[in-house]
Design an enzyme around this catalytic site. Structure first.
Site, PDB file in Angstrom:
ATOM      1  N   CYS A 100       0.741  -1.250   0.058  1.00  0.00           N
ATOM      2  CA  CYS A 100       0.034   0.086   0.015  1.00  0.00           C
ATOM      3  C   CYS A 100       0.605   1.306   0.022  1.00  0.00           C
ATOM      4  O   CYS A 100       0.409   2.348  -0.285  1.00  0.00           O
ATOM      5  CB  CYS A 100      -0.855  -0.192   1.200  1.00  0.00           C
ATOM      6  SG  CYS A 100       0.001   0.016   2.682  1.00  0.00           S
ATOM      7  N   CYS A 102      -2.560  -2.994   8.772  1.00  0.00           N
ATOM      8  CA  CYS A 102      -2.143  -1.688   9.081  1.00  0.00           C
ATOM      9  C   CYS A 102      -1.845  -1.826  10.558  1.00  0.00           C
ATOM     10  O   CYS A 102      -1.162  -0.959  11.075  1.00  0.00           O
ATOM     11  CB  CYS A 102      -3.392  -0.615   9.038  1.00  0.00           C
ATOM     12  SG  CYS A 102      -4.191  -0.801   7.460  1.00  0.00           S
TER      13      CYS A 102
END
Ligand code: FES
Length: 148
Positions: free
Chosen positions: A34, A103
């Site tokens: 990402c 994350c």
């Protein structure tokens, strides 16, 4: 996507944002998929994390997880901070959607990278204590540095 109230709160009002000029442990990690980057600053005194700040260039969940991670490790011993897993961060936030689990992994890795940097600065090999950190990058890439 459904986020818990706690995630939204830590995203909108992140705790401990910024840099620590007198940090003695700095870690930076990134997720190549990402492209998000997290930087963690620690001030450690006598084995205790006295102060912690972070800067995250990333998605909302990355900001919320790094904010919560700093809250979880502040005031803790290094040993206890190393036990703060991405699962613990997620639980403290009342969960994350499955596509956002990575994350929280970044938050765990940022803590470990900063602690590794602290050990390296003190002439201690961090690998046997902290292990190798995936995605560790940046100028303070403690995980990639070798002690000579
Ligand atoms: Fe990569 Fe959140 S999307 S850290």
């Amino acid at each position: 996507m459904n986020y818990s109230e706690k995630v939204m709160d830590h995203f909108a009002n992140p705790r401990n944002v910024g840099e620590l000029a007198d940090a003695n442990g700095v870690g930076e990690v990134g997720n190549p998929k990402c492209g998000d980057i997290m930087k963690m600053y620690l001030k450690i005194e006598e084995g205790i994390i006295k102060e912690v700040k972070f800067k995250t260039f990333g998605c909302g969940a990355a900001i919320a997880t790094s904010s919560m991670a700093t809250e979880l490790i502040k005031g803790k011993s290094i040993e206890d901070a190393l036990k703060v897993s991405n699962k613990a961060v997620m639980e403290a936030l009342d969960g994350l959607p499955p596509v956002k689990v990575h994350c929280s992994v970044l938050a765990e890795q940022a803590i470990k990278a900063a602690i590794s940097d602290y050990y390296l600065k003190n002439g201690i090999d961090p690998i046997p204590i902290v292990g190798r950190i995936e995605g560790c990058s940046g100028e303070n890439a403690a995980c990639y540095k070798e002690l000579n």
